[in-house]
Design an enzyme around this catalytic site. Sequence first.
Site, PDB file in Angstrom:
ATOM      1  N   HIS A 175      -4.522   6.261  -1.712  1.00 31.65           N
ATOM      2  CA  HIS A 175      -3.344   6.545  -0.888  1.00 31.65           C
ATOM      3  C   HIS A 175      -3.604   7.794  -0.056  1.00 31.65           C
ATOM      4  O   HIS A 175      -4.232   8.736  -0.537  1.00 31.65           O
ATOM      5  CB  HIS A 175      -2.124   6.803  -1.785  1.00 31.65           C
ATOM      6  CG  HIS A 175      -1.025   7.577  -1.110  1.00 31.65           C
ATOM      7  ND1 HIS A 175      -0.097   6.963  -0.304  1.00 31.65           N
ATOM      8  CD2 HIS A 175      -0.738   8.903  -1.080  1.00 31.65           C
ATOM      9  CE1 HIS A 175       0.731   7.896   0.186  1.00 31.65           C
ATOM     10  NE2 HIS A 175       0.368   9.075  -0.274  1.00 31.65           N
ATOM     11  N   GLU A 185       4.918  15.234  -0.229  1.00 27.31           N
ATOM     12  CA  GLU A 185       4.106  14.696  -1.331  1.00 27.31           C
ATOM     13  C   GLU A 185       3.343  15.821  -2.038  1.00 27.31           C
ATOM     14  O   GLU A 185       3.218  15.821  -3.266  1.00 27.31           O
ATOM     15  CB  GLU A 185       3.154  13.616  -0.803  1.00 27.31           C
ATOM     16  CG  GLU A 185       3.920  12.359  -0.395  1.00 27.31           C
ATOM     17  CD  GLU A 185       3.072  11.317   0.332  1.00 27.31           C
ATOM     18  OE1 GLU A 185       1.844  11.510   0.477  1.00 27.31           O
ATOM     19  OE2 GLU A 185       3.651  10.307   0.751  1.00 27.31           O
ATOM     20  N   TYR A 240       7.212   6.759  -4.178  1.00 22.97           N
ATOM     21  CA  TYR A 240       7.314   5.604  -3.278  1.00 22.97           C
ATOM     22  C   TYR A 240       8.769   5.271  -2.923  1.00 22.97           C
ATOM     23  O   TYR A 240       9.074   4.125  -2.590  1.00 22.97           O
ATOM     24  CB  TYR A 240       6.625   4.392  -3.908  1.00 22.97           C
ATOM     25  CG  TYR A 240       5.109   4.401  -3.735  1.00 22.97           C
ATOM     26  CD1 TYR A 240       4.527   4.403  -2.472  1.00 22.97           C
ATOM     27  CD2 TYR A 240       4.255   4.394  -4.833  1.00 22.97           C
ATOM     28  CE1 TYR A 240       3.146   4.402  -2.300  1.00 22.97           C
ATOM     29  CE2 TYR A 240       2.864   4.396  -4.668  1.00 22.97           C
ATOM     30  CZ  TYR A 240       2.323   4.400  -3.396  1.00 22.97           C
ATOM     31  OH  TYR A 240       0.959   4.394  -3.233  1.00 22.97           O
ATOM     32  N   ASN A 278      -5.589  -1.437  -3.605  1.00 27.36           N
ATOM     33  CA  ASN A 278      -6.303  -0.890  -2.442  1.00 27.36           C
ATOM     34  C   ASN A 278      -6.806   0.536  -2.639  1.00 27.36           C
ATOM     35  O   ASN A 278      -7.030   1.272  -1.675  1.00 27.36           O
ATOM     36  CB  ASN A 278      -5.464  -1.051  -1.165  1.00 27.36           C
ATOM     37  CG  ASN A 278      -4.148  -0.309  -1.230  1.00 27.36           C
ATOM     38  OD1 ASN A 278      -3.843   0.337  -2.233  1.00 27.36           O
ATOM     39  ND2 ASN A 278      -3.382  -0.379  -0.162  1.00 27.36           N
ATOM     40  N   ARG A 333     -11.107   1.329   2.339  1.00 26.48           N
ATOM     41  CA  ARG A 333     -10.549   0.060   1.831  1.00 26.48           C
ATOM     42  C   ARG A 333     -11.425  -1.133   2.204  1.00 26.48           C
ATOM     43  O   ARG A 333     -11.496  -2.104   1.446  1.00 26.48           O
ATOM     44  CB  ARG A 333      -9.107  -0.106   2.309  1.00 26.48           C
ATOM     45  CG  ARG A 333      -8.137   0.795   1.532  1.00 26.48           C
ATOM     46  CD  ARG A 333      -6.774   0.830   2.131  1.00 26.48           C
ATOM     47  NE  ARG A 333      -5.812   1.581   1.333  1.00 26.48           N
ATOM     48  CZ  ARG A 333      -4.672   2.061   1.814  1.00 26.48           C
ATOM     49  NH1 ARG A 333      -4.340   1.851   3.085  1.00 26.48           N
ATOM     50  NH2 ARG A 333      -3.854   2.745   1.032  1.00 26.48           N
ATOM     51  N   LYS A 366      -6.015   5.769  -6.684  1.00 28.42           N
ATOM     52  CA  LYS A 366      -5.115   4.962  -7.507  1.00 28.42           C
ATOM     53  C   LYS A 366      -5.835   4.502  -8.786  1.00 28.42           C
ATOM     54  O   LYS A 366      -7.057   4.648  -8.904  1.00 28.42           O
ATOM     55  CB  LYS A 366      -4.607   3.781  -6.668  1.00 28.42           C
ATOM     56  CG  LYS A 366      -3.757   4.225  -5.463  1.00 28.42           C
ATOM     57  CD  LYS A 366      -3.298   3.041  -4.629  1.00 28.42           C
ATOM     58  CE  LYS A 366      -2.427   3.479  -3.455  1.00 28.42           C
ATOM     59  NZ  LYS A 366      -2.015   2.339  -2.601  1.00 28.42           N
TER      60      LYS A 366
HETATM   61  P1  RTP Z   1      -0.274   4.160   0.725  1.00 31.54           P
HETATM   62  O1  RTP Z   1       1.155   4.688   0.861  1.00 31.54           O
HETATM   63  O2  RTP Z   1      -0.613   3.707  -0.677  1.00 31.54           O
HETATM   64  O3  RTP Z   1      -1.297   5.067   1.335  1.00 31.54           O
HETATM   65  O4  RTP Z   1      -0.350   2.842   1.580  1.00 31.54           O
HETATM   66  P2  RTP Z   1       0.064   2.589   3.070  1.00 31.54           P
HETATM   67  O5  RTP Z   1       0.788   3.761   3.645  1.00 31.54           O
HETATM   68  O6  RTP Z   1      -1.170   2.126   3.756  1.00 31.54           O
HETATM   69  O7  RTP Z   1       1.063   1.380   2.891  1.00 31.54           O
HETATM   70  P3  RTP Z   1       2.613   1.334   2.511  1.00 31.54           P
HETATM   71  O8  RTP Z   1       3.258   0.363   3.417  1.00 31.54           O
HETATM   72  O9  RTP Z   1       3.188   2.721   2.370  1.00 31.54           O
HETATM   73  O10 RTP Z   1       2.551   0.652   1.081  1.00 31.54           O
HETATM   74  C1  RTP Z   1       2.270   1.412  -0.058  1.00 31.54           C
HETATM   75  C2  RTP Z   1       1.427   0.615  -1.004  1.00 31.54           C
HETATM   76  O11 RTP Z   1       2.155  -0.514  -1.466  1.00 31.54           O
HETATM   77  C3  RTP Z   1       1.253  -1.557  -1.740  1.00 31.54           C
HETATM   78  N1  RTP Z   1       1.638  -2.732  -0.973  1.00 31.54           N
HETATM   79  N2  RTP Z   1       1.653  -3.922  -1.477  1.00 31.54           N
HETATM   80  N3  RTP Z   1       1.997  -6.700  -1.851  1.00 31.54           N
HETATM   81  C4  RTP Z   1       2.185  -6.198  -0.654  1.00 31.54           C
HETATM   82  O12 RTP Z   1       2.472  -6.868   0.284  1.00 31.54           O
HETATM   83  C5  RTP Z   1       2.033  -4.752  -0.499  1.00 31.54           C
HETATM   84  N4  RTP Z   1       2.246  -4.061   0.605  1.00 31.54           N
HETATM   85  C6  RTP Z   1       1.988  -2.786   0.303  1.00 31.54           C
HETATM   86  C7  RTP Z   1      -0.132  -1.080  -1.379  1.00 31.54           C
HETATM   87  O13 RTP Z   1      -0.751  -0.541  -2.542  1.00 31.54           O
HETATM   88  C8  RTP Z   1       0.168   0.029  -0.399  1.00 31.54           C
HETATM   89  O14 RTP Z   1      -0.901   0.935  -0.315  1.00 31.54           O
END
Ligand code: RTP
Length: 147
Positions: free
Chosen positions: A115, A126, A49, A112, A102, A9
């Site tokens: 991804h 993707e 997303y 973070n 992370r 990122k």
């Molecule tokens: P990623 O898709 O980036 O690998 O992350 P992930 O599966 O671990 O988490 P996901 O739930 O898909 O969330 C995607 C990205 O959104 C941001 N996020 N911000 N502010 C918040 O509460 C929050 N929650 C998620 C993070 O950058 C997360 O990686």
Amino acid sequence: MEQTFIMIKPDGVQRGLVGDLISRFEKRGFFLKGLKLITVERSFAEKHYEDLSAKPFFAGLVEYIISGPVVAMVWEGKNIVATGRKMIGATNPSNAEPGTIRADFAIEVGRNVIHGSDAVESARKEIALWFPEGLSNWRSNLHSWIY
Ligand code: RTP
């Protein structure tokens, strides 16, 4: 062989972590099949997303992803989707296990660093979104030393 989509990122790029992060996947024994530095449009980030579009953090997440270049990659290897997620660690770096990316490089959920696709099917989607031009089909000479 299984493939996953990994993206460093904008914070990871700006902080100079690209080499370290690529190194972790290489040293583990995974093979790099696609790689590019790219700054994406808002509509593209929203598409990537789209499953999170109803979340309260969606707008901020899109701003973050379009705020600078990202490194888009495809990595290949046995069980790479699940193993990649383990190497990356929990979404919120505060909950990430020591030794994960992370935990080693981040503090905030909104910054973070990296991804990784969360399932084989989302990896397929993707990869198609980020690499419509296709991938390299090189095969490493190290294959038989890893498998
Ligand atoms: P990623 O898709 O980036 O690998 O992350 P992930 O599966 O671990 O988490 P996901 O739930 O898909 O969330 C995607 C990205 O959104 C941001 N996020 N911000 N502010 C918040 O509460 C929050 N929650 C998620 C993070 O950058 C997360 O990686």
